[in-house]
Design an enzyme around this catalytic site. Structure first.
Site, short mmCIF file in Angstrom:
data_model
loop_
_atom_site.label_atom_id
_atom_site.label_comp_id
_atom_site.label_asym_id
_atom_site.label_seq_id
_atom_site.Cartn_x
_atom_site.Cartn_y
_atom_site.Cartn_z
N ILE A 158 -26.03 51.13 148.77
CA ILE A 158 -27.21 51.51 147.97
C ILE A 158 -26.94 51.20 146.50
O ILE A 158 -27.81 50.66 145.80
CB ILE A 158 -27.57 52.99 148.19
N SER A 238 -28.40 61.01 145.63
CA SER A 238 -27.38 61.06 146.69
C SER A 238 -27.38 62.44 147.34
O SER A 238 -28.08 62.66 148.34
CB SER A 238 -26.01 60.69 146.13
N ARG A 239 -26.66 63.39 146.76
CA ARG A 239 -26.69 64.77 147.23
C ARG A 239 -26.62 65.68 146.00
O ARG A 239 -25.86 65.40 145.06
CB ARG A 239 -25.49 65.07 148.15
N ASP A 263 -33.80 63.31 143.03
CA ASP A 263 -34.40 63.42 144.37
C ASP A 263 -33.70 64.51 145.18
O ASP A 263 -34.13 64.83 146.28
CB ASP A 263 -34.28 62.06 145.09
N GLU A 268 -31.59 73.10 148.47
CA GLU A 268 -32.96 72.62 148.71
C GLU A 268 -33.63 73.51 149.76
O GLU A 268 -32.96 73.94 150.69
CB GLU A 268 -32.93 71.17 149.18
N HIS A 287 -36.42 65.28 147.88
CA HIS A 287 -35.46 64.59 148.78
C HIS A 287 -36.18 63.64 149.74
O HIS A 287 -36.18 63.83 150.95
CB HIS A 287 -34.62 65.62 149.56
N SER A 290 -35.67 58.15 151.28
CA SER A 290 -35.78 57.27 152.46
C SER A 290 -37.13 57.42 153.16
O SER A 290 -37.33 56.87 154.24
CB SER A 290 -34.65 57.61 153.45
C1 DGY Z 1 -29.86 60.33 153.99
O1 DGY Z 1 -30.09 59.52 154.87
O2 DGY Z 1 -28.72 60.77 153.78
C2 DGY Z 1 -31.02 60.80 153.19
O3 DGY Z 1 -30.61 61.48 152.04
C3 DGY Z 1 -31.90 61.70 154.02
O4 DGY Z 1 -31.22 62.88 154.29
#
Ligand code: DGY
Length: 325
Positions: A158, A238-239, A263, A268, A287, A290
């Site tokens: 990514i 990302s997270r 995002d 969350e 979030h 995707s």
């Molecule tokens: C992932 O694929 O990790 C996205 O953040 C959706 O959770």
């Protein structure tokens, strides 16, 4: 021969009717009728041989109650809710859905960069509220994106997608920091490897795109925000927990950085009482990097294909590296 039982926690937006039909050809498919809590999943998992789920903790608490479980397929690239050691101990392998989401997520990162720098959300609200500004050009000056420097922390697939878009689409100068230097990416994309400190001190956009694990938790902390330029924007898709969120909030409050496009969040969902919602210079998404129809369908298909291959005795290509033979 009895088909393996696969329990699915996700609704038809995540595991579509088409994917369900494919699964039903190979396994006995049971879909939860509503969104379960983790405890409800532990009560329901019973004799399932496989599980398709997203975001549920897969650890001893679940595995102790799932004697037949052999495979868990998450419809996400990230697999931070998996306790890999617990899974290994219970002889359960994990699958995920990398690669198919690279473009959607990279697109969304560009959207966050553009939206926060050009103040798109602020202006959208003003127009909707019937408050067209008297002198929009002055009142809503943004920051240029083209030609600026973007620093990418985490040069995975990514990260590469973001680099490619920034370089080719916006003529940006792209630097990156990664655990391991990636010479082939440097050659292919014309990006430059720098130290974390240099990246923070010189980038106009700092994009973090690392998986969440013990080495990355709270990687972006107060010290790192302090090293960024006051005019720079911070982007995270990302997270949430890779960022020390109170430190980010303080950096926004004090003007240590110019804004943030996010995002993902520490916990969350966030509520309107989260201080991040009070800043005009944040762009906040639930979030969804995707979340395109095409991408989520591809993720569902990959998650299902892996499950089917596993029960055919193969090692699915989307097996998490940790479990590969
Ligand atoms: C992932 O694929 O990790 C996205 O953040 C959706 O959770």
């Amino acid at each position: 021969m009895k088909k393996p039982v696969v329990f699915c926690t996700e609704n038809e937006y995540i595991v579509s009717p088409k994917v369900e039909a494919y699964l039903r050809e190979h396994v006995e498919f049971i879909r939860a009728e509503k969104k379960l809590t983790p405890e409800e999943l532990r009560e329901r998992i019973g004799d399932a041989d496989g599980l398709i789920s997203m975001g549920y903790p897969i650890d001893d608490r679940l595995l102790d109650r799932a004697p037949k479980l052999r495979v868990v397929s998450t419809t996400s690239a990230g697999f931070d809710p998996f306790n890999l050691e617990d899974m290994k101990k219970h002889n359960v392998i994990g699958l995920h859905t990398p690669a198919v989401l690279n473009d959607s997520v990279a697109d969304m990162i560009l959207l966050l960069m553009l939206a926060v720098a050009r103040r798109a959300v602020e202006m959208d609200k003003v127009v909707r509220d019937g408050k067209w500004p008297v002198t929009p050009f002055y009142e809503f000056f943004g920051s240029e994106v083209s030609g600026k420097r973007v620093g990418i922390i985490g040069m995975g697939n990514i990260g590469e997608g973001v680099a490619k878009r920034c370089k080719n689409g916006f003529d940006m100068d792209v630097v990156y920091y990664n655990r391991h230097r990636k010479l082939s990416t440097e050659e292919k994309l014309g990006v430059e490897y720098v130290t974390m400190d240099e990246l923070l001190a010189t980038s106009d956009f700092v994009v973090i795109m690392v998986p969440l694990d013990d080495t990355t938790r709270h990687m972006m902390d107060a010290g790192k925000f302090a090293k960024m330029k006051k005019s720079a924007f911070f982007i995270n898709a990302s997270r949430g927990p890779v960022v020390d969120e109170p430190a980010l909030i303080a950096a926004l409050r004090d003007g240590t950085i110019a804004g943030a496009g996010l995002d993902v969040f520490d916990v969350e969902p966030i509520g309107a009482d989260n201080e991040l919602c009070t800043f005009p210079n944040t762009v906040l998404l639930p979030h969804v990097a995707s979340a395109t129809r095409e991408c989520r369908e591809a993720m569902g298909q990959l998650a299902a294909k892996g499950i089917v291959e596993f029960f055919e005795g193969k090692e699915p290509a989307n097996t998490i590296k940790f479990f590969k033979k």
